[in-house]
Design a protein around this motif. Structure first.
Motif, mmCIF file in Angstrom:
data_model
loop_
_atom_site.group_PDB
_atom_site.id
_atom_site.type_symbol
_atom_site.label_atom_id
_atom_site.label_comp_id
_atom_site.label_asym_id
_atom_site.label_seq_id
_atom_site.Cartn_x
_atom_site.Cartn_y
_atom_site.Cartn_z
ATOM 1 N N ILE A 8 0.864 -1.184 0.000
ATOM 2 C CA ILE A 8 0.000 0.000 0.000
ATOM 3 C C ILE A 8 0.892 1.223 0.000
ATOM 4 O O ILE A 8 1.823 1.331 0.801
ATOM 5 C CB ILE A 8 -0.907 -0.013 1.246
ATOM 6 C CG1 ILE A 8 -1.813 -1.243 1.203
ATOM 7 C CG2 ILE A 8 -1.709 1.275 1.333
ATOM 8 C CD1 ILE A 8 -2.529 -1.515 2.515
ATOM 9 N N LEU A 9 0.626 2.140 -0.920
ATOM 10 C CA LEU A 9 1.383 3.380 -1.013
ATOM 11 C C LEU A 9 0.487 4.521 -0.548
ATOM 12 O O LEU A 9 -0.537 4.799 -1.168
ATOM 13 C CB LEU A 9 1.845 3.622 -2.452
ATOM 14 C CG LEU A 9 2.775 4.804 -2.635
ATOM 15 C CD1 LEU A 9 4.143 4.508 -2.018
ATOM 16 C CD2 LEU A 9 2.930 5.139 -4.103
ATOM 17 N N LYS A 10 0.874 5.136 0.566
ATOM 18 C CA LYS A 10 0.148 6.321 1.039
ATOM 19 C C LYS A 10 0.825 7.541 0.446
ATOM 20 O O LYS A 10 2.044 7.674 0.496
ATOM 21 C CB LYS A 10 0.191 6.408 2.563
ATOM 22 C CG LYS A 10 -0.757 5.478 3.230
ATOM 23 C CD LYS A 10 -0.891 5.801 4.690
ATOM 24 C CE LYS A 10 -1.894 4.834 5.292
ATOM 25 N NZ LYS A 10 -1.958 4.926 6.737
ATOM 26 N N LEU A 11 0.024 8.407 -0.123
ATOM 27 C CA LEU A 11 0.533 9.650 -0.684
ATOM 28 C C LEU A 11 -0.051 10.804 0.115
ATOM 29 O O LEU A 11 -1.276 10.881 0.271
ATOM 30 C CB LEU A 11 0.106 9.798 -2.145
ATOM 31 C CG LEU A 11 0.661 8.786 -3.112
ATOM 32 C CD1 LEU A 11 -0.345 7.711 -3.389
ATOM 33 C CD2 LEU A 11 1.061 9.471 -4.383
ATOM 34 N N ARG A 12 0.809 11.646 0.606
ATOM 35 C CA ARG A 12 0.361 12.882 1.257
ATOM 36 C C ARG A 12 0.657 14.010 0.285
ATOM 37 O O ARG A 12 1.821 14.337 0.043
ATOM 38 C CB ARG A 12 1.093 13.096 2.574
ATOM 39 C CG ARG A 12 0.661 12.135 3.644
ATOM 40 C CD ARG A 12 1.429 12.363 4.956
ATOM 41 N NE ARG A 12 1.166 11.237 5.841
ATOM 42 C CZ ARG A 12 1.867 10.101 5.847
ATOM 43 N NH1 ARG A 12 2.864 9.943 5.017
ATOM 44 N NH2 ARG A 12 1.570 9.136 6.676
ATOM 45 N N ILE A 13 -0.404 14.552 -0.275
ATOM 46 C CA ILE A 13 -0.249 15.693 -1.175
ATOM 47 C C ILE A 13 -0.247 16.905 -0.252
ATOM 48 O O ILE A 13 -1.296 17.325 0.235
ATOM 49 C CB ILE A 13 -1.383 15.759 -2.211
ATOM 50 C CG1 ILE A 13 -1.537 14.417 -2.941
ATOM 51 C CG2 ILE A 13 -1.151 16.915 -3.188
ATOM 52 C CD1 ILE A 13 -0.310 13.954 -3.682
ATOM 53 N N LYS A 14 0.947 17.437 0.011
ATOM 54 C CA LYS A 14 1.080 18.481 1.019
ATOM 55 C C LYS A 14 0.697 19.863 0.480
ATOM 56 O O LYS A 14 -0.213 20.490 1.000
ATOM 57 C CB LYS A 14 2.498 18.492 1.584
ATOM 58 C CG LYS A 14 2.797 17.248 2.419
ATOM 59 C CD LYS A 14 4.158 17.327 3.057
ATOM 60 C CE LYS A 14 4.347 16.200 4.057
ATOM 61 N NZ LYS A 14 5.599 16.344 4.798
ATOM 62 N N LYS A 15 1.430 20.328 -0.535
ATOM 63 C CA LYS A 15 1.121 21.667 -1.036
ATOM 64 C C LYS A 15 1.655 21.875 -2.443
ATOM 65 O O LYS A 15 2.506 21.136 -2.923
ATOM 66 C CB LYS A 15 1.684 22.729 -0.097
ATOM 67 C CG LYS A 15 3.189 22.759 0.010
ATOM 68 C CD LYS A 15 3.622 23.826 1.013
ATOM 69 C CE LYS A 15 5.133 23.873 1.143
ATOM 70 N NZ LYS A 15 5.554 24.939 2.052
ATOM 71 N N GLY A 16 1.130 22.906 -3.074
ATOM 72 C CA GLY A 16 1.611 23.360 -4.367
ATOM 73 C C GLY A 16 2.368 24.660 -4.166
ATOM 74 O O GLY A 16 2.023 25.448 -3.283
ATOM 75 N N ILE A 17 3.383 24.883 -4.988
ATOM 76 C CA ILE A 17 4.208 26.081 -4.856
ATOM 77 C C ILE A 17 4.281 26.784 -6.196
ATOM 78 O O ILE A 17 4.665 26.173 -7.205
ATOM 79 C CB ILE A 17 5.626 25.713 -4.367
ATOM 80 C CG1 ILE A 17 5.535 25.017 -3.011
ATOM 81 C CG2 ILE A 17 6.519 26.950 -4.302
ATOM 82 C CD1 ILE A 17 6.777 24.241 -2.631
ATOM 83 N N ASN A 18 3.871 28.045 -6.211
ATOM 84 C CA ASN A 18 3.962 28.890 -7.403
ATOM 85 C C ASN A 18 3.311 28.232 -8.626
ATOM 86 O O ASN A 18 3.888 28.188 -9.705
ATOM 87 C CB ASN A 18 5.433 29.233 -7.687
ATOM 88 C CG ASN A 18 5.580 30.404 -8.625
ATOM 89 O OD1 ASN A 18 4.700 31.255 -8.718
ATOM 90 N ND2 ASN A 18 6.690 30.456 -9.333
ATOM 91 N N LEU A 19 2.092 27.717 -8.427
ATOM 92 C CA LEU A 19 1.374 27.070 -9.526
ATOM 93 C C LEU A 19 0.928 28.103 -10.552
ATOM 94 O O LEU A 19 0.770 29.289 -10.246
ATOM 95 C CB LEU A 19 0.163 26.307 -8.976
ATOM 96 C CG LEU A 19 0.455 25.176 -7.991
ATOM 97 C CD1 LEU A 19 -0.840 24.524 -7.531
ATOM 98 C CD2 LEU A 19 1.405 24.144 -8.573
ATOM 99 N N ALA A 20 0.684 27.641 -11.751
ATOM 100 C CA ALA A 20 0.279 28.520 -12.854
ATOM 101 C C ALA A 20 -1.094 29.126 -12.595
ATOM 102 O O ALA A 20 -1.965 28.502 -12.003
ATOM 103 C CB ALA A 20 0.264 27.728 -14.152
#
Length: 173
Positions: A8-20
């Motif tokens: 099982i792969l847990k992914l923590r999508i923390k944040k985006g930086i300077n997105l378009a």
């Protein structure tokens, strides 16, 4: 629980930086993760090019060679959502760390760095990424440079767990 899953792969999508920017002054970003028939997504953060999601998503891994695609999109109400970049997630360094220490995890100290991965043309890393032993699990935090877009990065953490699953002992990496 096994059901043919390696782990099982847990992914923590923390944040985006300077997105378009995809709307007039900002964007309403969310993240979609696809692997095989699995498709997961984060919540939408409205009007923010530096969103903080801190969403945790779970993939059930049957094959380690299956691509994991992370796509950032701008939520639109009346038209199709706008693409804001994508990246292919490379989980092999983390899995190599798991395999390398498979029979010695009791000897690992909390926070121990098992492997360091350098940015290269073959990955989407913006900076060095460390595979660590934390809370009895292997974790890797990555700052990923988005492709197919003028700018933007994602901060993501992945964690491998194969308890109750087939595991990696019979898998060639």
């Amino acid at each position: 629980m096994d059901q043919g899953f390696l782990g099982i792969l847990k992914l923590r999508i923390k944040k985006g930086i300077n997105l378009a920017v995809r709307d007039s002054r900002a964007s309403d970003p969310y993240v979609v993760i696809t692997m095989h028939e699995q498709k997961l997504r984060t919540r939408v953060v409205e009007d923010d090019c530096n969103p903080e999601w801190n969403d945790e998503l779970t993939l059930y891994v049957k094959r380690i060679d299956a691509p994991i695609i992370i796509t950032v999109l701008d939520k639109d109400t009346f038209t199709e959502d706008d693409p804001m970049g994508e990246v292919e997630l490379d989980i092999k360094p983390l899995l190599e760390s798991v395999k390398m220490t498979m029979n010695t995890t009791e000897d690992l100290e909390e926070g121990c760095v098992v492997k360091a991965v350098q940015p290269s043309r073959n990955n989407c890393l913006s900076e060095e990424s460390l595979c660590k032993w934390i809370d009895g699990r292997f974790r890797q935090e990555m700052l990923l440079r988005l492709n197919k877009v003028e700018r933007g990065e994602l901060l993501v953490e992945i964690e491998w767990n194969d308890q109750g699953c087939l595991g990696l002992s019979n898998v060639d990496l």
